[in-house]
Design a protein around this motif. Sequence first.
Motif, mmCIF file in Angstrom:
data_model
loop_
_atom_site.group_PDB
_atom_site.id
_atom_site.type_symbol
_atom_site.label_atom_id
_atom_site.label_comp_id
_atom_site.label_asym_id
_atom_site.label_seq_id
_atom_site.Cartn_x
_atom_site.Cartn_y
_atom_site.Cartn_z
ATOM 1 N N PHE A 75 -23.959 -93.929 136.194
ATOM 2 C CA PHE A 75 -22.953 -93.059 135.587
ATOM 3 C C PHE A 75 -21.734 -93.851 135.112
ATOM 4 C CE2 PHE A 75 -19.304 -90.169 135.712
ATOM 5 C CZ PHE A 75 -19.729 -89.269 134.737
ATOM 6 N N LEU A 91 -24.299 -84.220 130.027
ATOM 7 C CA LEU A 91 -25.128 -84.800 131.073
ATOM 8 C C LEU A 91 -25.847 -83.682 131.826
ATOM 9 C CD1 LEU A 91 -26.083 -87.297 132.605
ATOM 10 C CD2 LEU A 91 -24.101 -87.030 134.120
ATOM 11 N N ILE A 107 -19.480 -88.073 139.812
ATOM 12 C CA ILE A 107 -19.077 -87.791 138.433
ATOM 13 C C ILE A 107 -17.569 -87.576 138.333
ATOM 14 C CG2 ILE A 107 -19.246 -86.071 136.591
ATOM 15 C CD1 ILE A 107 -22.232 -85.807 137.374
ATOM 16 N N ASN A 111 -14.988 -90.010 136.350
ATOM 17 C CA ASN A 111 -14.393 -89.346 135.207
ATOM 18 C C ASN A 111 -12.871 -89.478 135.212
ATOM 19 O OD1 ASN A 111 -14.970 -87.546 132.845
ATOM 20 N ND2 ASN A 111 -13.492 -86.278 133.926
#
Length: 344
Positions: A75, A91, A107, A111
């Motif tokens: 990721f 995604l 994530i 992010n």
Amino acid sequence: MRTYAKFIIAITIFTIIVILYSNPKSTVNIKTKILSSSHVAAAPAHIKTESKVSIWISVTKIARGHLLTKFRKFFKSLISQRGKCRAVFELNVITDNASRPTVDSVIHEFNKQYKETLLILVHYDFQDVLKIVESKIEPLKRFFQSSKGSYYSDNVFYLSPALHLVAPNLLDKAIVVDVDTEFQSSICDLYSVFDNFTNTQLFGLAPELSPVYHHILWKWRNYRGDKYKTQPHTNLNGLNSGVILSYLERIRKSPEYDRLISPEWISGVVQKYLFKGHLGDQDWYTLVSYERPELIYRLSCGWNRQLCMWWKLHGYADTFDSFAKCTEKVHLYHGNCDTPIPPN
């Protein structure tokens, strides 16, 4: 009594409002069997988005330490290597309920570091997906599974040929990647490869960079004679399904697809090549490439630079490098066989 009932209703409504406003990450249910979708990052007003890139990955049983490490690296590479791409990354994560909180935490963690990447996160429940695709993947499991309980016996290795049944009908193209991959270039560059497809091509895959299919086909080569024993036949080296470009719109409309995924066709081609497969969907793509090469776009090995050395240590020390050779620029590393990926 009526006053008491009104009081209870008022308290209930107030509680619901408080929960909704205090939990900004709550997801929005979609009307299909598939679970939910949430926007992880919104586009800043001054940035113009160009398109959407749909990425699909299966992440189950992530409680195992090595899978969590792989997903973190995957990721981070996906969003950190976006380059100048202004597309929204969608995604799509096929996962189980036990793994979902861990996936979401990874994530959201990365992010925060790469806020410029525009991301939509969509969750798909693994068991719900299996119910949708089970009739299509049953023949694959029957012919391309070494033994129950083995590594490649897991259902996760059979999903991709039936992805068009799971994805929304309006989605026309998708990139499917394994969890043990790391991008070295922008996925938008990979998505642009769809523009190179001919009118007949349904899937795009890179060559297998090990002698696994050379090994599987030894009976067939002996049966066909010396010509196939000694001469190099690059196309017979097969394909690797660590990275797949799937042209969903064409697959849905293709009468050829339904025939090629049928038990009758698979049984016939398995017998033709005396083929004893054990690598899940990858074996199916490989056989399709033998029989119907016009349906497969041959992706550059640089977009799936496999690192597995297993066969070099198991009988192919002298010839392994000729199979593993890839002179293209590396855009994506594939650390198959639990092989460490070189640091950037």
